[in-house]
Structures are given as C-alpha cells and as structure tokens.
Scaffold this motif. Structure first.
Motif: not given
Length: 115
Positions: A35, A54, A56
């Motif tokens: 991530c 974010r 990931c």
C-alpha cells in the motif's frame, strides 16, 4: 580411522527425515498487501484542489481526509478553506496572489492568483 561416506549421508538423511516428521510446519502466510498514500495539491481552472488516496494491491483506491489551507497574513495563521474525503476544492473568487497548502501534507504548497 575410516569414514564411510555413504553411511554418513544415509544417517544424516534419516536424522533430518525424523526431525521433519516431528517438527510442525506452519502454513505459508500471505504477505501483507503493498500500500501507499498519494497526495496532490494543484490549481485547476478557478479552484485550488487537494487530493489524497490510499492505494493497495488489488483493491480500489480509498479516499483519505484532506483539506486546503490558505495563509492569512493578517492573523499569521493557516486557515482551512475546504475539506473532504479524497478531494477538497476551494473555488477562487478573486485574483489576488495567495499561498495555499495541503493538509495533512503541509510540505505541499503553492502560490496562485486566487483569493
């Protein structure tokens, strides 16, 4: 003294086999997802925008809490002028030169004709 290599190897293999038979083997654990967070601050048309997501592996982007702060020279402080999840947008209503920064990434700053 005579060492019989074949017997030594056989004894070692048998010993390792016996050790493997009594040693519990843990299942392979999956590695945690890779991530990273990405932040941006920019002037787009007649607005100042802060972005924060974010990312990931194999997952959709997750919005982060962000805000746009404008420098207030009269009070010598940064004031929040826009906030949001993933994107914060401050619409310009003038053309005076002002300083802006991204929060939580205060090192991202810009100066623009936008009041």
């Amino acid at each position: 003294m005579t060492i019989h290599f074949g017997r030594l190897v056989a004894a070692t293999v048998l010993s390792l086999g016996a050790l493997a038979a009594v040693t519990p083997v843990s299942p392979a654990q999956a590695a945690p997802p890779l991530c990273f967070k990405e932040y941006e601050l920019m002037k787009v048309g007649a607005s100042i925008r802060a972005y924060g997501y974010r990312y990931c592996d194999d997952q959709p982007p997750a919005p982060l809490s962000v805000s746009v702060q404008r420098w207030d020279p009269a009070g010598a402080v940064w004031r929040v002028v826009a906030q949001g999840m993933g994107e914060a947008k401050f619409n310009c209503f003038g053309t005076d030169l002002r300083k802006y920064r991204h929060s939580p990434e205060n090192h991202l700053t810009l100066t623009a004709n936008c009041t």
